[in-house]
Scaffold this motif. Structure first.
Motif, PDB file in Angstrom:
ATOM      1  N   ALA A 264       0.832  -1.207   0.000  1.00  0.00           N
ATOM      2  CA  ALA A 264       0.000   0.000   0.000  1.00  0.00           C
ATOM      3  C   ALA A 264       0.864   1.254   0.000  1.00  0.00           C
ATOM      4  O   ALA A 264       0.565   2.221  -0.706  1.00  0.00           O
ATOM      5  CB  ALA A 264      -0.940  -0.003   1.207  1.00  0.00           C
ATOM      6  N   LYS A 265       1.932   1.237   0.771  1.00  0.00           N
ATOM      7  CA  LYS A 265       2.848   2.380   0.797  1.00  0.00           C
ATOM      8  C   LYS A 265       3.501   2.575  -0.563  1.00  0.00           C
ATOM      9  O   LYS A 265       3.602   3.706  -1.056  1.00  0.00           O
ATOM     10  CB  LYS A 265       3.919   2.185   1.872  1.00  0.00           C
ATOM     11  CG  LYS A 265       3.386   2.273   3.285  1.00  0.00           C
ATOM     12  CD  LYS A 265       4.492   1.985   4.283  1.00  0.00           C
ATOM     13  CE  LYS A 265       3.975   1.993   5.696  1.00  0.00           C
ATOM     14  NZ  LYS A 265       5.020   1.674   6.686  1.00  0.00           N
ATOM     15  N   ALA A 266       3.932   1.491  -1.178  1.00  0.00           N
ATOM     16  CA  ALA A 266       4.584   1.578  -2.486  1.00  0.00           C
ATOM     17  C   ALA A 266       3.612   2.088  -3.546  1.00  0.00           C
ATOM     18  O   ALA A 266       4.008   2.832  -4.450  1.00  0.00           O
ATOM     19  CB  ALA A 266       5.145   0.219  -2.882  1.00  0.00           C
ATOM     20  N   ALA A 267       2.350   1.723  -3.441  1.00  0.00           N
ATOM     21  CA  ALA A 267       1.346   2.166  -4.414  1.00  0.00           C
ATOM     22  C   ALA A 267       1.107   3.670  -4.329  1.00  0.00           C
ATOM     23  O   ALA A 267       0.623   4.280  -5.284  1.00  0.00           O
ATOM     24  CB  ALA A 267       0.043   1.406  -4.210  1.00  0.00           C
ATOM     25  N   ALA A 268       1.448   4.286  -3.207  1.00  0.00           N
ATOM     26  CA  ALA A 268       1.237   5.725  -3.005  1.00  0.00           C
ATOM     27  C   ALA A 268       2.477   6.531  -3.370  1.00  0.00           C
ATOM     28  O   ALA A 268       2.684   7.625  -2.867  1.00  0.00           O
ATOM     29  CB  ALA A 268       0.836   5.992  -1.563  1.00  0.00           C
TER      30      ALA A 268
END
Length: 115
Positions: A69-73
């Protein structure tokens, strides 16, 4: 009318609202955890403030996210999707002042300049 966007139990929100109350300013409070984030407002915030300023990477919600989720942001589109789905990762407060200008975060000095 001043609009304050945030969540009620945040300490920064409490300080910001207390400052506005101490100045005798009336405002509308939009609890985006309860009422959601208006998509058109989110797009405006991202355009005018930048997704990097709107995304709160220092908060508890961010720390609890999984690495995917962090990488997607990592870009504007991914951040927008995360901010819409997880309003608690929006930096607080976001203020829309009565003249239409936006600020993010709380600083008595910055708030004073908007009076």
């Amino acid at each position: 009318m001043i609009t304050v966007y945030g969540i009620p139990n945040c300490d920064t929100m409490k300080r910001a609202r207390a400052w506005l109350d101490d100045q005798g300013l009336s405002y509308h409070f939009h609890d985006y955890k309860r009422a959601g984030v208006p998509p058109e407002q989110l797009q405006r915030w991202l355009k005018e403030l930048g997704w990097e300023r709107v995304l709160n990477r220092a908060g508890t919600t961010w720390r609890k996210l999984d690495e995917a989720a962090k990488a997607a942001a990592a870009d504007a589109a991914g951040a927008a999707a995360l901010l819409q789905a997880q309003p608690s990762v929006i930096k607080r407060p976001i203020i829309e002042w009565d003249d239409g200008r936006l600020t993010v975060g709380f600083s008595a000095e910055t708030f004073s300049r908007h009076l």
